[in-house]
Scaffold this active site. Structure first.
Site, PDB file in Angstrom:
ATOM      1  CB  SER A 590       0.861 -46.340   9.919  1.00  0.00           C
ATOM      2  OG  SER A 590       0.309 -46.381   8.629  1.00  0.00           O
ATOM      3  CG  ASP A 665       6.327 -44.029   4.394  1.00  0.00           C
ATOM      4  OD1 ASP A 665       5.726 -44.835   3.656  1.00  0.00           O
ATOM      5  OD2 ASP A 665       5.971 -43.785   5.558  1.00  0.00           O
ATOM      6  CG  HIS A 697       4.701 -47.117   6.361  1.00  0.00           C
ATOM      7  ND1 HIS A 697       4.429 -45.773   6.589  1.00  0.00           N
ATOM      8  CD2 HIS A 697       3.688 -47.798   6.954  1.00  0.00           C
ATOM      9  CE1 HIS A 697       3.306 -45.654   7.263  1.00  0.00           C
ATOM     10  NE2 HIS A 697       2.842 -46.867   7.505  1.00  0.00           N
TER      11      HIS A 697
END
Length: 721
Positions: A590, A665, A697
């Site tokens: 991320s 995601d 995600h």
């Protein structure tokens, strides 16, 4: 001789039984090797006595200061089952242990929930009489419940109420795609939002969010579970684009009337810190502008919706980030506690309902992390605060009148502690780098402690554990300490050279290094260290739990100060004689994926290999609430967006980069990585790419084992000689 020989054989087998983790344990290890703990610790009402489950989970035991905290069984599962059989007649349920999620109603009665096949029951159980009573019955399967006298819950995007009389009230009936009621997923759960409905103190009025996102762009997420792939759309407001419009509505259960709070224009604003007044007459809401640099704490009439007054305003040149509801004093309903970092650290401020600041209750540079409540007469407040440059958490007591603050826990580490009802004792649970888990009682008058339970090392005699060490560096501004952690290979030999794996995150609201068990290290890090890597992690400026200025340095230029800080750690690594600086790798997910790719392009001579999971590649593709807080809009900050974008820097990529993304995601949409790959292709740059088709995600469950195995092998291929 036979006994001696048997002992020798057993000892030898034990000595050689220790092993490294297998790849599955990078995911399932945290539960498999969790230190033993005590479940269900609760102070009883108005006493110096606390209770918890015993080691068998079948008995509820009590400990009292008067008998030196010795155990006394006061209830058991067998008696509880007998009591439940008399009140739950027409439903099946399972009770394998004494419920650990109980709470004390008074000195004799506890309350807990139990789920049956058809219903969920709220039960009270009298410890002395061994009798049970059903307090409330709700159908099983209700989602996102909010309970008071009545129970509110969600069916899709609408709210329904089940009254105590069994009547169902359909509060909202919206059928338009993009109208969402009562959801905690409002403003994408930024600003501390964790619920979408609030009952008034008297239980007669339900306040709820109504989110209109019909004007927000639909973002397509391909679904691969049918022969012909389908599209699932999600409303995704990208930075600088149209955002959702939210209102707050009060529903009166008696009159069935609706009142919309007049939170005024513009419609694109954030409604936060939502709190009922104890009188049931007013609602407080923080109204934050879309630019997130100007907050007004407003009061509204709950019956008419009219704006009453602004209690105070908070402005910043960077951003204002409310995270908490108001906390009213138990013995003075005209005063409340408000949390803000406006003076440097998130701390408590005592206000009255006219908006007058009565007292700043902050203490040094301590950051309030977890508010724990008040003492029995409401003269003190308790909270867990962050200290020691972000490494530790301790319990503090503050006197509301004078502001005098006392630190109640002293042993280094991360503490989660509660105070007895009369304030005489602290029930303290903590761990630190070398202590897996410990429970102790602290006498608040003289500071004396008594150990109640201490867990053994769960790896002892089973797993080869690497050495973990904390480090501290100074950021390039020459004044800010930075915490770091090194995990060394098994049987570390300083005369040898080892490859390195850097694991990082780097973004806000996350902290990788604390003085808790194992220093916060992850099991994949341990696995890599066991397989011959030096594993390094550093918390740069911009990460959590270090105060306002530590975070705000990233404003309008994400990735700049963060990378500068990380480079300090990398330079240290490269200076070590046992580091193979030609074989260093980096891994992040991320925000950490953004940092990984930034370093592989902007500082492309440091790492030979990198793995970027779910990476942000261009902040203009990220959502409004988070992205605009740090970067403003692309229209307002075009240079900042250009500088942080990695799409026009793909030609600088050196080394071996593996990008991993979840095809579903909804947080960092796949467009980020796909556009970066496209730029690599156009520039003749080789890059590796792997997609997890059914994941969002994060890659979860057994597939996460596959992911960690892929990452480990990727580093082995490129970093091990």
């Amino acid at each position: 001789m036979k006994k001696l020989l048997l002992f020798f054989l057993l000892s030898s087998s034990t000595a050689y039984a220790q092993r490294n983790f297998i790849i599955d344990e990078t995911v399932f290890g945290p539960s498999k090797f969790a230190p033993k703990t005590i479940f269900g610790m609760q102070w009883t009402k108005n006493t110096d006595q606390f209770t918890h489950l015993d080691a068998t989970y079948q008995n509820l035991v009590s400990r009292n200061a008067k008998d030196k905290w010795s155990e006394n069984v006061i209830a058991n599962t067998k008696d509880l089952k007998s009591a439940l059989e008399k009140v739950i007649i027409d439903d099946k349920y399972s009770l394998k242990s004494f419920p650990y999620n109980y709470e004390w109603l008074d000195e004799d009665n506890i309350k807990f929930q139990i789920a049956g096949e058809k219903n969920r029951f709220d039960i009270s159980y009298n410890i002395k009489a061994k009798s049970a009573k059903i307090l409330k019955t709700l159908p099983s399967g209700l989602e996102n419940t909010e309970e008071s006298t009545h129970t509110a819950y969600l069916i899709g995007n609408n709210i329904e109420i089940l009254t105590t009389a069994g009547e169902k009230i359909q509060v909202t009936k919206d059928t338009v795609d993009g109208i969402v009621n009562g959801s905690s997923n409002t403003h994408r759960q930024e600003f501390g939002i964790h619920k979408g409905m609030w009952w008034s103190p008297n239980g007669k009025n339900l306040l709820y969010y109504r989110k209109d996102e019909t004007m927000v762009t639909k973002y397509p997420l391909p679904q691969w579970d049918t022969r012909i792939a389908t599209i699932k759309n999600t409303r995704y407001p990208m930075a600088g684009m149209k955002s959702e419009e939210v209102t707050l509505i009060v529903f009166n259960t008696e009159t069935k009337s609706y009142t919309t709070l007049k939170t005024a224009e513009p419609k694109e604003q954030y409604l936060t810190s939502v709190t009922w007044d104890p009188s049931n007459e007013f609602v407080y809401a923080g109204v934050l502008n879309r630019g997130q640099d100007h907050l007004k704490l407003n009061q509204y009439n709950a019956h008419t919706g009219d704006f009453v007054k602004t209690l105070f305003e908070e402005k910043s040149k960077t951003w204002v980030e409310p995270q908490h509801e108001l906390t009213f004093l138990p013995n003075n309903t005209t005063q409340f506690l408000y949390q803000t970092d406006k003076e440097g650290y998130n701390q408590l401020y005592l206000y009255n309902t006219n908006g007058k600041l009565i007292k700043h209750l902050g203490y040094n540079d301590i950051i309030v992390e977890d508010f724990k409540g008040f003492n029995s007469n409401g003269t003190k407040a308790y909270y867990v605060g962050v200290t020691n440059k972000g490494l530790e958490r301790h319990l503090y007591a503050v006197e509301l009148k004078s502001g005098k603050t006392t630190q109640l826990t002293k042993t280094n580490g991360v503490h989660n502690a509660t105070i007895s009802p009369n304030g005489n004792y602290t029930l303290d649970q903590f761990s630190n780098l070398t202590t897996p888990y410990k429970v102790q009682i602290i006498n608040n008058k003289d500071g004396q402690t008594k150990s109640i339970f201490e867990a053994s090392n769960p790896f002892e005699g089973q797993i080869n554990m690497p050495k973990i060490e904390f480090k501290e560096f100074i950021s390039p501004d020459s004044k800010t300490p930075l915490n770091a952690r090194i995990t060394y290979p098994i049987n570390f030999d300083s005369s040898k050279k080892y490859p390195v794996m850097v694991y990082l995150y780097g973004g806000s609201h996350a902290q990788m290094i604390t003085d808790r068990w194992l220093g916060g290290v992850g099991y994949f890090d341990l696995y890599m260290a066991q397989n011959g890597y030096i594993v390094f992690t550093l918390d740069n400026r911009g990460s959590d739990a270090r105060g306002r200025d530590f975070t705000r340095v990233t404003h309008r230029q994400l990735g700049e100060a963060e990378i500068a800080d990380q480079l300090v750690g990398f330079d240290y690594l490269k200076s070590l004689p046992y580091v193979d600086k030609e074989n260093m790798g980096i891994f992040g997910w991320s925000y950490g994926g953004f940092m990984t790719t930034s370093l592989m392009t902007k500082h492309n001579s440091t790492f030979k290999a990198g793995v970027a999971g779910g990476p942000v590649m261009d902040w203009k593709y990220y959502e409004v609430m988070y992205g605009e807080r740090y970067m403003d809009t692309p229209q307002e900050n075009p240079e900042g967006y250009k500088k942080t974008s990695l799409l026009d820097k793909a030609d600088r990529l050196k080394g071996n980069l593996l990008i991993i993304h979840g095809a579903q995601d909804p947080v960092v949409v796949q467009q980020h990585s796909m556009d970066f790959v496209e730029q690599c292709i156009k520039n003749g740059i080789q890059v590796d790419y792997f997609l997890y088709p059914t994941h969002e995600h994060n890659v979860r469950g057994k597939d996460r084992i596959h992911m960690y195995d892929k990452i480990a092998k990727y580093f082995d291929i490129h970093l091990k000689k």
